[in-house]
Design a protein around this motif. Structure first.
Motif, mmCIF file in Angstrom:
data_model
loop_
_atom_site.group_PDB
_atom_site.id
_atom_site.type_symbol
_atom_site.label_atom_id
_atom_site.label_comp_id
_atom_site.label_asym_id
_atom_site.label_seq_id
_atom_site.Cartn_x
_atom_site.Cartn_y
_atom_site.Cartn_z
ATOM 1 N N GLY A 46 36.559 46.650 34.279
ATOM 2 C CA GLY A 46 35.979 46.130 35.508
ATOM 3 C C GLY A 46 34.707 45.362 35.191
ATOM 4 N N THR A 47 34.842 44.294 34.426
ATOM 5 C CA THR A 47 33.661 43.590 33.923
ATOM 6 C C THR A 47 32.991 42.707 34.966
ATOM 7 O OG1 THR A 47 32.891 42.580 31.851
ATOM 8 C CG2 THR A 47 34.654 41.423 33.043
ATOM 9 N N GLY A 48 33.697 42.451 36.085
ATOM 10 C CA GLY A 48 33.092 41.667 37.151
ATOM 11 C C GLY A 48 32.677 40.276 36.698
ATOM 12 N N LYS A 49 31.443 39.899 37.023
ATOM 13 C CA LYS A 49 30.948 38.554 36.705
ATOM 14 C C LYS A 49 30.457 38.415 35.270
ATOM 15 C CE LYS A 49 29.629 37.740 41.529
ATOM 16 N NZ LYS A 49 28.509 37.453 42.470
ATOM 17 N N GLU A 69 38.902 42.348 33.495
ATOM 18 C CA GLU A 69 38.744 42.090 34.932
ATOM 19 C C GLU A 69 40.053 41.523 35.476
ATOM 20 O OE1 GLU A 69 37.937 41.949 38.535
ATOM 21 O OE2 GLU A 69 36.270 42.650 37.268
ATOM 22 N N LYS A 70 40.576 42.122 36.534
ATOM 23 C CA LYS A 70 41.889 41.708 37.039
ATOM 24 C C LYS A 70 41.832 40.541 38.012
ATOM 25 C CE LYS A 70 42.194 45.117 40.825
ATOM 26 N NZ LYS A 70 43.012 46.221 41.384
ATOM 27 N N TYR A 71 40.677 40.296 38.636
ATOM 28 C CA TYR A 71 40.606 39.261 39.659
ATOM 29 C C TYR A 71 40.269 37.888 39.053
ATOM 30 C CZ TYR A 71 40.586 43.124 42.986
ATOM 31 O OH TYR A 71 40.915 44.257 43.708
ATOM 32 N N ILE A 77 33.811 33.510 36.613
ATOM 33 C CA ILE A 77 32.345 33.510 36.547
ATOM 34 C C ILE A 77 31.894 34.062 35.200
ATOM 35 C CG2 ILE A 77 30.222 34.340 37.630
ATOM 36 C CD1 ILE A 77 31.797 34.572 40.252
ATOM 37 N N ALA A 78 32.556 35.142 34.761
ATOM 38 C CA ALA A 78 32.275 35.679 33.427
ATOM 39 C C ALA A 78 32.631 34.654 32.354
ATOM 40 C CB ALA A 78 33.064 36.970 33.216
ATOM 41 N N GLU A 84 29.099 29.288 27.858
ATOM 42 C CA GLU A 84 27.715 28.889 27.568
ATOM 43 C C GLU A 84 27.175 29.597 26.332
ATOM 44 O OE1 GLU A 84 23.283 28.904 29.690
ATOM 45 O OE2 GLU A 84 25.053 29.558 30.815
ATOM 46 N N ALA A 85 27.476 30.895 26.222
ATOM 47 C CA ALA A 85 26.948 31.680 25.104
ATOM 48 C C ALA A 85 27.752 31.485 23.821
ATOM 49 C CB ALA A 85 26.930 33.158 25.475
ATOM 50 N N ASP A 86 29.060 31.225 23.960
ATOM 51 C CA ASP A 86 29.970 31.003 22.822
ATOM 52 C C ASP A 86 29.807 32.094 21.776
ATOM 53 O OD1 ASP A 86 31.978 29.701 21.423
ATOM 54 O OD2 ASP A 86 30.577 28.418 20.342
ATOM 55 N N LEU A 87 30.039 33.342 22.192
ATOM 56 C CA LEU A 87 29.837 34.493 21.319
ATOM 57 C C LEU A 87 31.111 34.837 20.554
ATOM 58 C CD1 LEU A 87 27.922 36.624 23.945
ATOM 59 C CD2 LEU A 87 26.910 35.513 21.943
ATOM 60 N N PRO A 88 31.046 34.928 19.230
ATOM 61 C CA PRO A 88 32.247 35.242 18.457
ATOM 62 C C PRO A 88 32.722 36.678 18.621
ATOM 63 C CG PRO A 88 30.329 35.185 17.018
ATOM 64 C CD PRO A 88 29.871 34.709 18.365
ATOM 65 N N ASN A 89 31.850 37.560 19.129
ATOM 66 C CA ASN A 89 32.192 38.976 19.253
ATOM 67 C C ASN A 89 32.513 39.389 20.689
ATOM 68 O OD1 ASN A 89 29.435 38.559 19.941
ATOM 69 N ND2 ASN A 89 28.965 40.736 19.599
ATOM 70 N N LEU A 90 32.912 38.438 21.523
ATOM 71 C CA LEU A 90 33.262 38.753 22.910
ATOM 72 C C LEU A 90 34.520 38.004 23.327
ATOM 73 C CD1 LEU A 90 32.759 39.954 25.723
ATOM 74 C CD2 LEU A 90 31.127 38.096 26.153
ATOM 75 N N ARG A 91 35.446 38.752 23.949
ATOM 76 C CA ARG A 91 36.627 38.173 24.561
ATOM 77 C C ARG A 91 36.801 38.796 25.944
ATOM 78 N NH1 ARG A 91 35.880 35.899 20.489
ATOM 79 N NH2 ARG A 91 37.373 35.103 18.948
ATOM 80 N N LEU A 92 37.553 38.124 26.787
ATOM 81 C CA LEU A 92 37.847 38.609 28.128
ATOM 82 C C LEU A 92 39.356 38.772 28.288
ATOM 83 C CD1 LEU A 92 35.493 36.207 30.146
ATOM 84 C CD2 LEU A 92 35.002 38.566 29.453
ATOM 85 N N LEU A 93 39.738 39.746 29.113
ATOM 86 C CA LEU A 93 41.145 39.953 29.455
ATOM 87 C C LEU A 93 41.288 39.931 30.966
ATOM 88 C CD1 LEU A 93 42.395 42.860 27.132
ATOM 89 C CD2 LEU A 93 42.262 40.412 26.670
ATOM 90 N N ASN A 94 42.182 39.106 31.459
ATOM 91 C CA ASN A 94 42.466 39.003 32.895
ATOM 92 C C ASN A 94 43.688 39.863 33.203
ATOM 93 O OD1 ASN A 94 43.499 36.282 35.108
ATOM 94 N ND2 ASN A 94 42.313 38.115 35.566
ATOM 95 N N VAL A 95 43.470 41.201 33.130
ATOM 96 C CA VAL A 95 44.570 42.157 33.306
ATOM 97 C C VAL A 95 44.106 43.324 34.161
ATOM 98 C CG1 VAL A 95 45.603 41.528 31.080
ATOM 99 C CG2 VAL A 95 44.011 43.458 31.206
ATOM 100 N N ASN A 96 45.061 44.172 34.532
ATOM 101 C CA ASN A 96 44.804 45.337 35.369
ATOM 102 C C ASN A 96 44.509 46.548 34.496
ATOM 103 O OD1 ASN A 96 44.980 47.519 37.236
ATOM 104 N ND2 ASN A 96 46.279 46.285 38.562
ATOM 105 N N ALA A 97 43.473 47.291 34.827
ATOM 106 C CA ALA A 97 43.090 48.474 34.058
ATOM 107 C C ALA A 97 44.137 49.576 34.126
ATOM 108 C CB ALA A 97 41.748 49.009 34.557
ATOM 109 N N ASP A 98 45.052 49.482 35.080
ATOM 110 C CA ASP A 98 46.121 50.469 35.173
ATOM 111 C C ASP A 98 47.104 50.359 34.017
ATOM 112 O OD1 ASP A 98 45.044 51.343 37.530
ATOM 113 O OD2 ASP A 98 46.476 50.316 38.812
#
Length: 213
Positions: A46-49, A69-71, A77-78, A84-98
């Protein structure tokens, strides 16, 4: 949380697979190949923004982070923060925590962050709370032995419920604060909700628990 529809969000997500991982199920058990290192992996459910996970990744380059974050309309926004930050140690997943077991397997994850999760205050919605026993089992199934959950909320009812749920599951409480912003805790990174609620005068609750197997 009332969401404003962004009909362009899905297209933007698809345009940035280097940040929001496409087909994450293909990386189950192989996430270190995505990051191309052997660093521990922490996830925020649930990472939100994205403010928390982005700032954590900036502050801790020796740890890999995955924000979940599923939405669509929220994760974009995240995504802007990550672009902007272009961080090599961060990725995002657009999936459901279930469905964490679709994307991760045992030993993939070292720590789970739960920040200002929906409290689902009605008793009939207990199973939707991210600290309900079924969710605790799903986290355990993807974490290393003695993996940790770090939990923050401004909702006293959810916090009390969660402490009972953690205890009933057999988790070991290693840190507790009933008023985080008046505690001596160092290195706290606020989420968007945390800043909003604390400015309203709400008390922030925080705890850390560890699996014992």
């Amino acid at each position: 949380m009332r969401l404003r529809n962004k009909p362009w969000a899905k297209e933007k997500i698809d345009q940035h697979p280097q940040y929001i991982v496409a087909n994450p199920e293909l990386h189950k058990g192989k996430w270190l190949e995505v990051f191309n290192n052997n660093q521990p992996i922490h996830i925020e459910v649930g990472t939100g923004k994205g403010r928390f996970v982005t700032e954590m990744a900036k502050a801790n380059p020796d740890i890999n982070y995955i924000g979940i974050e599923k939405y669509d309309s929220v994760i974009v926004i995240a995504l802007d923060l990550l672009i902007e930050a272009d961080l090599p140690n961060l990725r995002l997943l657009n999936v459901n925590a279930d469905e964490l077991d679709k994307y991760f397997t045992k030993n993939d994850v070292d720590r789970v962050y739960l920040n200002f999760s929906d409290p689902w205050p009605k008793s009939r919605h207990e199973k939707r709370r991210l600290t309900y026993k079924d969710y605790l089992k799903s986290y355990e199934d993807i974490m290393i032995d003695k993996g940790e959950i770090h939990f923050k909320t401004d909702n006293q009812g959810l916090f009390e419920y969660s402490l009972k749920s953690f205890s009933a599951y057999g988790l070991l409480l290693t840190y507790l604060s009933l008023d985080l912003h008046k505690a001596d805790f160092e290195g706290n990174i606020m989420t968007e909700y945390e800043q909003k609620f604390s400015e309203m005068g709400n008390r922030i609750y925080r705890c850390e628990v560890k699996y014992q197997n």
